[in-house]
Design a protein around this motif. Structure first.
Motif, short mmCIF file in Angstrom:
data_model
loop_
_atom_site.label_atom_id
_atom_site.label_comp_id
_atom_site.label_asym_id
_atom_site.label_seq_id
_atom_site.Cartn_x
_atom_site.Cartn_y
_atom_site.Cartn_z
N GLN A 46 0.84 -1.21 0.00
CA GLN A 46 0.00 0.00 0.00
C GLN A 46 0.87 1.26 0.00
O GLN A 46 0.63 2.18 -0.79
CB GLN A 46 -0.89 -0.03 1.24
N MET A 47 1.91 1.27 0.81
CA MET A 47 2.76 2.47 0.91
C MET A 47 3.54 2.72 -0.37
O MET A 47 3.70 3.86 -0.78
CB MET A 47 3.71 2.35 2.10
N GLU A 50 1.33 4.26 -2.82
CA GLU A 50 1.08 5.69 -2.56
C GLU A 50 2.34 6.53 -2.80
O GLU A 50 2.33 7.74 -2.57
CB GLU A 50 0.64 5.89 -1.09
N SER A 130 3.20 5.10 7.81
CA SER A 130 3.01 5.98 6.64
C SER A 130 3.32 7.42 7.02
O SER A 130 3.97 8.15 6.25
CB SER A 130 1.55 5.89 6.15
N ARG A 134 6.08 10.19 5.55
CA ARG A 134 5.78 11.57 5.12
C ARG A 134 6.80 12.52 5.75
O ARG A 134 7.27 13.46 5.11
CB ARG A 134 4.35 11.96 5.49
#
Ligand code: UDP
Ligand code: MG
Length: 330
Positions: A46-47, A50, A130, A134
């Protein structure tokens, strides 16, 4: 170049998504390992989808000498996903801190640019990973996961943990309140860490000491899904004592102050005994003398005990033993 709040003395720049390694220490975790690996792999996918980390990011399990089938499970996952699941197995149970250090060092050796350490029971929040990435993108080298709720911890653990953080702060140790070992580090921080040669490893104390740009993210702690806590009372107490005695000499000073107070008390008792002798009331003297002997004896022993702790540590440090011995690598 961009200046950020909270890093007054450092200059940070935005950067590209890293090749990430999620490093988990693991001791007798057969009950949680399979499910945790599944969730970790999903989250990595998923990461990378993204754009938070690269597609060749991986998980590395640092098996801290488990006696159950944990290593077999790790081998099985490595066979299925040779590029995405790695493992090291320490030759014996070297402890949580050493298992983390071994895992991070290996992960950086395998080419990870950023390393997130988290317990393999996944009590920590995957969403926070996540958020850590960032912060990495903004340019931070160290991102601490800070527990915003400890509801998942039993009341006694919550209380002792809180008291311990307070005590460390009183002792002048630079730690992040409510942060354990859930954090992101850049590969250069891991390399700097390996320059600290201490054997009584207390990462929570050393990392703020290094001083690269750092920030925090919120971590919502979950209850353990399966298995039991591997942090026995003895292991927690050991970590607490290591934390304080590796970073602060205040207990030594406190003993000295306490010793001073007791000497004053002893002088007071001495004067009283002398006065009773002079006035011919000597039988009272016997009990007060006994009292002072016991008090002074007691404090001397406490002082010796604390002194012994530091001397013991010096003894261990000068031996410069390796922190761990890797048994196998896959
Ligand atoms: N652990 C370890 N070596 C030990 C004890 C624990 O590697 O000697 C690992 C354990 O497998 C887990 C993490 O350290 O991944 C934290 O342990 P645990 O979840 O039992 O502690 P708690 O969350 O109860 O404080
Ligand atoms: Mg746990």
């Amino acid at each position: 170049m961009d200046w950020k709040e909270g890093t007054a003395d450092s200059c940070i720049t935005e950067r590209e998504a890293p090749r990430l390694a999620i490093v988990c220490p693991c001791y007798n975790e057969e009950a949680t390992l399979g499910e945790s690996l599944e969730r970790l792999m999903d989250h990595l996918t998923q990461m990378s989808g993204e754009g938070l980390c690269l597609g060749d990011s991986f998980v590395l399990i640092s098996d801290d000498g488990s006696r159950d089938s944990s290593w077999r499970i790790i081998e099985e996952w490595h066979r299925r996903y040779p590029e995405r699941v790695h493992g090291i197995r320490l030759a014996r149970n070297a402890g949580h801190q050493n298992a983390i250090m071994a895992g991070m060092t290996e992960a950086v050796g395998l080419g990870a640019e950023a390393v997130v350490t988290m317990d393999v029971d996944l009590q920590d929040d995957l969403q926070a990973v996540s958020d850590m990435l960032r912060s990495w993108r903004e340019g931070y080298d160290v991102v601490y996961g800070v527990k915003v709720s400890r509801e998942a911890d039993p009341p006694l653990k919550r209380f002792t943990a809180k008291a311990f953080y307070r005590l460390q702060q009183r002792m002048g140790i630079e730690i992040v309140y409510n942060h354990a070992d859930f954090r992101l580090l850049s590969s250069r921080v891991v390399r700097e860490l390996s320059r600290y040669e201490e054997r009584n490893l207390y990462l929570r104390g050393i990392i703020p000491h290094i001083g690269y740009p750092s920030t925090t993210v919120d971590d919502h702690l979950q209850p353990r899904r399966a298995g039991v806590s591997k942090y026995t009372f003895g292991k927690s107490l050991r970590l607490a004592l290591d934390g304080i005695t590796s970073f602060s000499v205040k207990p030594l000073y406190l003993t000295m102050a306490l010793g001073g107070i007791y000497i004053l008390v002893a002088i007071g008792i001495g004067i009283y005994v002398l006065a009773s002798l002079l006035s011919g009331n000597a039988e009272h003297g016997w009990s007060s003398m006994m009292l002072s002997i016991w008090f002074v004896g007691g404090t001397t022993l406490i002082a010796l005990g604390i002194l012994g702790f530091y001397v013991g540590k010096t003894y261990i440090e000068v031996k410069h033993r390796p922190l761990y011995h890797i048994d196998r690598k896959i």
